[in-house]
Design a protein around this motif. Structure first.
Motif, PDB file in Angstrom:
ATOM      1  N   THR A  77      -5.565 -53.110  -3.084  1.00  0.00           N
ATOM      2  CA  THR A  77      -4.943 -53.879  -4.195  1.00  0.00           C
ATOM      3  C   THR A  77      -5.133 -52.879  -5.194  1.00  0.00           C
ATOM      4  O   THR A  77      -3.977 -52.971  -5.970  1.00  0.00           O
ATOM      5  N   GLN A  78      -6.193 -52.230  -5.647  1.00  0.00           N
ATOM      6  CA  GLN A  78      -5.679 -50.691  -6.652  1.00  0.00           C
ATOM      7  C   GLN A  78      -6.373 -49.463  -6.061  1.00  0.00           C
ATOM      8  O   GLN A  78      -7.072 -50.029  -5.369  1.00  0.00           O
ATOM      9  N   ILE A  79      -6.204 -48.920  -6.393  1.00  0.00           N
ATOM     10  CA  ILE A  79      -6.710 -47.272  -6.396  1.00  0.00           C
ATOM     11  C   ILE A  79      -8.055 -46.682  -7.567  1.00  0.00           C
ATOM     12  O   ILE A  79      -6.838 -46.555  -8.626  1.00  0.00           O
ATOM     13  N   SER A  80      -9.225 -46.852  -7.369  1.00  0.00           N
ATOM     14  CA  SER A  80      -9.819 -46.508  -8.553  1.00  0.00           C
ATOM     15  C   SER A  80      -9.863 -45.257  -8.252  1.00  0.00           C
ATOM     16  O   SER A  80     -10.817 -44.389  -7.105  1.00  0.00           O
ATOM     17  N   LEU A  81      -9.979 -43.871  -9.607  1.00  0.00           N
ATOM     18  CA  LEU A  81     -10.393 -42.932  -9.489  1.00  0.00           C
ATOM     19  C   LEU A  81     -10.908 -42.146 -10.211  1.00  0.00           C
ATOM     20  O   LEU A  81     -11.065 -42.272 -11.255  1.00  0.00           O
ATOM     21  N   GLY A  82     -11.071 -40.695 -10.614  1.00  0.00           N
ATOM     22  CA  GLY A  82     -11.592 -39.270 -11.958  1.00  0.00           C
ATOM     23  C   GLY A  82     -12.806 -38.850 -11.246  1.00  0.00           C
ATOM     24  O   GLY A  82     -12.194 -38.103 -10.525  1.00  0.00           O
ATOM     25  N   GLY A  83     -13.304 -38.472 -12.342  1.00  0.00           N
ATOM     26  CA  GLY A  83     -14.454 -37.570 -12.417  1.00  0.00           C
ATOM     27  C   GLY A  83     -15.995 -38.344 -12.655  1.00  0.00           C
ATOM     28  O   GLY A  83     -15.750 -38.701 -13.441  1.00  0.00           O
ATOM     29  N   LEU A  84     -17.011 -37.274 -11.900  1.00  0.00           N
ATOM     30  CA  LEU A  84     -17.884 -37.653 -12.845  1.00  0.00           C
ATOM     31  C   LEU A  84     -19.367 -36.476 -12.763  1.00  0.00           C
ATOM     32  O   LEU A  84     -18.221 -35.041 -12.188  1.00  0.00           O
ATOM     33  N   LEU A  85     -19.767 -36.765 -13.191  1.00  0.00           N
ATOM     34  CA  LEU A  85     -21.232 -35.541 -13.144  1.00  0.00           C
ATOM     35  C   LEU A  85     -22.255 -35.731 -13.444  1.00  0.00           C
ATOM     36  O   LEU A  85     -22.758 -37.366 -14.249  1.00  0.00           O
ATOM     37  N   THR A  86     -23.356 -35.975 -12.110  1.00  0.00           N
ATOM     38  CA  THR A  86     -24.522 -36.848 -12.300  1.00  0.00           C
ATOM     39  C   THR A  86     -25.206 -35.740 -12.728  1.00  0.00           C
ATOM     40  O   THR A  86     -26.839 -36.014 -12.706  1.00  0.00           O
ATOM     41  N   GLY A  87     -25.473 -34.355 -12.653  1.00  0.00           N
ATOM     42  CA  GLY A  87     -25.983 -33.562 -13.371  1.00  0.00           C
ATOM     43  C   GLY A  87     -26.287 -32.893 -14.429  1.00  0.00           C
ATOM     44  O   GLY A  87     -25.126 -33.048 -14.690  1.00  0.00           O
ATOM     45  N   LYS A  88     -26.838 -32.086 -15.494  1.00  0.00           N
ATOM     46  CA  LYS A  88     -26.939 -31.678 -16.457  1.00  0.00           C
ATOM     47  C   LYS A  88     -25.828 -30.507 -16.264  1.00  0.00           C
ATOM     48  O   LYS A  88     -25.606 -29.681 -15.931  1.00  0.00           O
ATOM     49  N   GLY A  89     -25.411 -30.225 -17.446  1.00  0.00           N
ATOM     50  CA  GLY A  89     -23.822 -29.405 -17.748  1.00  0.00           C
ATOM     51  C   GLY A  89     -22.839 -29.735 -18.273  1.00  0.00           C
ATOM     52  O   GLY A  89     -22.786 -31.571 -18.919  1.00  0.00           O
ATOM     53  N   ARG A  90     -21.671 -29.290 -17.742  1.00  0.00           N
ATOM     54  CA  ARG A  90     -19.727 -29.367 -18.201  1.00  0.00           C
ATOM     55  C   ARG A  90     -18.804 -29.469 -16.914  1.00  0.00           C
ATOM     56  O   ARG A  90     -19.208 -28.579 -16.467  1.00  0.00           O
ATOM     57  N   VAL A  91     -17.852 -30.435 -17.453  1.00  0.00           N
ATOM     58  CA  VAL A  91     -17.314 -30.355 -16.223  1.00  0.00           C
ATOM     59  C   VAL A  91     -15.770 -30.880 -17.217  1.00  0.00           C
ATOM     60  O   VAL A  91     -16.119 -31.660 -18.211  1.00  0.00           O
ATOM     61  N   TRP A  92     -14.671 -30.733 -16.279  1.00  0.00           N
ATOM     62  CA  TRP A  92     -13.752 -30.606 -16.680  1.00  0.00           C
ATOM     63  C   TRP A  92     -12.917 -31.196 -15.522  1.00  0.00           C
ATOM     64  O   TRP A  92     -12.366 -30.485 -14.240  1.00  0.00           O
ATOM     65  N   ILE A  93     -11.506 -32.014 -15.612  1.00  0.00           N
ATOM     66  CA  ILE A  93     -10.804 -32.676 -14.782  1.00  0.00           C
ATOM     67  C   ILE A  93      -9.699 -32.647 -15.951  1.00  0.00           C
ATOM     68  O   ILE A  93      -9.451 -32.703 -16.955  1.00  0.00           O
ATOM     69  N   ASP A  94      -8.574 -32.233 -14.733  1.00  0.00           N
ATOM     70  CA  ASP A  94      -7.134 -31.670 -15.144  1.00  0.00           C
ATOM     71  C   ASP A  94      -5.823 -32.064 -13.576  1.00  0.00           C
ATOM     72  O   ASP A  94      -6.542 -31.462 -12.387  1.00  0.00           O
ATOM     73  N   SER A  95      -4.627 -32.182 -13.837  1.00  0.00           N
ATOM     74  CA  SER A  95      -3.553 -32.102 -13.226  1.00  0.00           C
ATOM     75  C   SER A  95      -4.347 -32.944 -11.976  1.00  0.00           C
ATOM     76  O   SER A  95      -3.723 -32.065 -10.776  1.00  0.00           O
ATOM     77  N   LEU A  96      -4.878 -34.166 -11.677  1.00  0.00           N
ATOM     78  CA  LEU A  96      -4.286 -34.905 -10.566  1.00  0.00           C
ATOM     79  C   LEU A  96      -3.432 -35.626  -9.982  1.00  0.00           C
ATOM     80  O   LEU A  96      -1.979 -35.413 -10.727  1.00  0.00           O
ATOM     81  N   THR A  97      -3.162 -35.243  -9.241  1.00  0.00           N
ATOM     82  CA  THR A  97      -1.851 -36.032  -8.450  1.00  0.00           C
ATOM     83  C   THR A  97      -2.368 -36.764  -6.903  1.00  0.00           C
ATOM     84  O   THR A  97      -2.651 -36.430  -6.309  1.00  0.00           O
ATOM     85  N   LEU A  98      -1.695 -38.245  -6.800  1.00  0.00           N
ATOM     86  CA  LEU A  98      -1.418 -38.741  -5.671  1.00  0.00           C
ATOM     87  C   LEU A  98      -1.054 -38.710  -4.791  1.00  0.00           C
ATOM     88  O   LEU A  98       0.101 -39.127  -5.216  1.00  0.00           O
TER      89      LEU A  98
END
Length: 587
Positions: free
Chosen positions: A149-170
């Protein structure tokens, strides 16, 4: 020539951004959320996480998404999410994107993707990113099938710290989803021919135009006890008018005698007194229903038609009732009046219940009720029910069977109401189940009488958790469910706290019933979609997950928000398509 080439090089990035259907590069932002447009943050106080837009640390372009987590509680991650509707076909779906991390510990960071409608899911748990890493490409590949029906996507962080997400392509089977052209439905000759062959054109919207074009409904409805009429918005004038016309047809040509609307069961009796006996006015009957959605010119005209019909047919009168349970006043008033006339022993209990009802008017359920309060309420209502049973013979002798039976139902409505008010988080399922129970009671209360239901598509649908799904367990083939769809126009809904009539219907989205219906050029029509009718290959779009417009009392912006997925033949027996609708006229 060199100047032209230089100009093209300068313009190309901005032109490409303008052509992007999906904001996977995060280059368009939303001033309301401060996030890239279409992106959502899922965080909780327990996760100690934040999701934000970053313009200083990017892989390409102007913006990236940053997730920050100050503790390492791995069970409560911070999540950034984006959804892409499946308006394409393929066997595999691949997400590629760039990730940068800083001091991730006690968990992991990464991309995630889920194919909704299937079990396909990957959150990189087995290959999560830890520590400090530079911008690095990562990929997730999942299967894609016809149930998606739809595509759900993204980024996640489960631990302490920092994360950057960029320039996704499907990618769909290796092709960039951004560049896949929209499906040309009108060019699908077989599908369009099938639709034109099976559709029953609707020649008139308003009642009073006879039933020649509605005769195809008779074999569809047959001897059904219940016909449930949905609606794709709570504020489409033409939808209401067609439902009025269908009520006229069902009453005059198919013997239906009970009309039940998505409004409080006890309060609907005021309108019933008007349509049966002319007591009061239709306007006062609408006032008693509370909902602005029914306080419209269209519903008013239908109620007046019911009164006129009953005057002309005193031996075949049609009744007006409700089946909802979101308010307590009508049930309380009825029980207090009954106690004053016939059952003094009931009054102390009802006085206590009313005090609790008054508390709910000024405070939310969480503030109004403690656990002890809930126990007391349950006991009081059970004691009131015991009194009605214990003294049933005396009450019946004094008031009559019908009044005593209705008082017992008033108590049930109060029990439903308090359950709804005190079970935060599951109200949708509680309400639909309760409405189905009230309809089943009406069917027993009026044995042999055929019932027309009026509610939103989202309630009449046969989805197991919805009202129609509960009713299906009892009535099965004795119930026919008719949904509605519309392609364009305006609708009435609440926007920024006010009732507005200038809300715009978004154009039909890909893989929607309305998209096929509009492309056919038939105009308004009725379509039988029972599975045994669907024997030809051109109806495969109906048998897969397809979208149908669904807007409630609140305005919704954007095509994807206004449509929801369903296997339409599982949810409805027939669909009515209206090419152009306008906002209902609120009184």
């Amino acid at each position: 020539m060199k100047k032209i080439l230089l100009l093209l090089l300068i313009l190309t990035p901005s032109l490409l951004r303008a052509q992007q259907r999906y904001n996977l590069g995060m280059e368009t932002t939303d001033v309301r959320t401060a996030l890239p447009a279409g992106w959502t943050a899922f965080t909780t106080p327990e996760s100690d996480s934040r999701v934000s837009t970053d313009s200083t640390m990017v892989y390409s372009g102007r913006y990236a998404i940053r997730l920050t987590k100050d503790s390492s509680r791995a069970q409560t991650p911070g999540i950034a999410a984006y959804t892409v509707p499946v308006d394409f076909y393929g066997k595999t779906i691949k997400l590629r994107g760039y990730v940068r991390t800083e001091a991730v510990e006690g968990g992991w960071a990464g991309l995630w993707m889920r194919v909704d409608g299937t079990a396909a899911f990957d959150n990189m748990q087995q290959r999560g990113i830890k520590g400090t890493t530079p911008w690095t490409p990562y990929e997730i590949v999942l299967k894609l099938d016809g149930n998606a029906t739809q595509i759900s996507l993204g980024g996640l962080l489960t631990g302490k710290g920092r994360v950057w997400i960029d320039s996704l392509t499907l990618f769909v089977d290796g092709k960039n989803a951004q560049l896949i052209p929209a499906e040309d439905i009108a060019a699908k000759t077989a599908e369009m021919n099938w639709l034109k062959t099976h559709a029953m054109p609707l020649k008139a919207v308003d009642a009073g135009h006879g039933g020649d074009d509605l005769q195809g409904l008779k074999p569809l409805i047959g001897n059904a006890r219940i016909v449930a009429l949905g609606e794709c918005t709570h504020g489409s004038g033409e939808v209401f008018r067609v439902k009025h016309r269908l009520l006229e047809f069902l009453v005059t040509e198919m013997g239906f005698r009970i009309f039940a609307i998505e409004a409080n069961l006890p309060e609907a009796s005021i309108m019933n007194e008007y349509v049966l006996y002319g007591k009061g006015t239709a306007e006062k009957g609408l006032d008693a229903l509370y909902f602005w959605t029914w306080h419209t010119r269209e519903v008013l005209e239908m109620a007046k038609w019911m009164r006129a019909y009953n005057i002309a047919h005193p031996d075949k009168m049609v009744q007006f009732t409700g089946f909802d349970m979101q308010y307590s006043k009508g049930a309380c008033d009825n029980l207090l009046q009954f106690a004053a006339q016939y059952a003094a022993e009931l009054k102390p209990l009802m006085d206590s219940v009313v005090r609790y009802c008054d508390r709910l008017k000024t405070a939310g359920a969480d503030q109004a009720f403690s656990r002890e309060d809930k126990v007391r309420l349950k006991e009081w209502l059970e004691q009131a029910g015991d009194l009605l049973k214990k003294n049933q013979r005396r009450y019946t002798q004094q008031a009559g069977d019908s009044i005593v039976e209705w008082q017992a139902r008033n108590l049930v409505v109060l029990q439903q109401y308090f359950l709804l008010a005190t079970q935060y988080g599951s109200s949708f399922n509680i309400r639909d189940k309760a409405m189905a129970e009230n309809i089943e009671w009406l069917a027993k209360r009026y044995p042999g009488q055929k019932i027309v239901l009026w509610a939103h598509n989202g309630h009449v649908s046969r989805h197991p958790a919805l009202m129609g799904g509960h009713l299906d367990k009892t009535f099965k083939k004795q119930m026919v469910v008719i949904g509605f769809g519309t392609a364009k126009g305006s609708y009435t809904a609440i926007k920024k706290g006010e009732i507005k009539r200038d809300n715009v219907l978004a154009p039909p989205v890909p893989r929607s019933f309305e998209g096929y219906a509009q492309a056919s050029g038939i105009g308004n029509f009725i379509l039988d979609i029972r599975k045994r009718q669907l024997q030809e290959e051109p109806v495969s779009w109906l048998l897969r997950y397809a979208r149908l417009r669904s807007i409630g009392s609140m305005a919704m912006d954007g095509g994807n928000a206004q449509f929801e997925y369903n296997i339409l033949p599982d949810a409805y027996d027939a669909l009515i398509y209206l090419d152009n609708t306008s906002a209902s006229e609120v009184l």
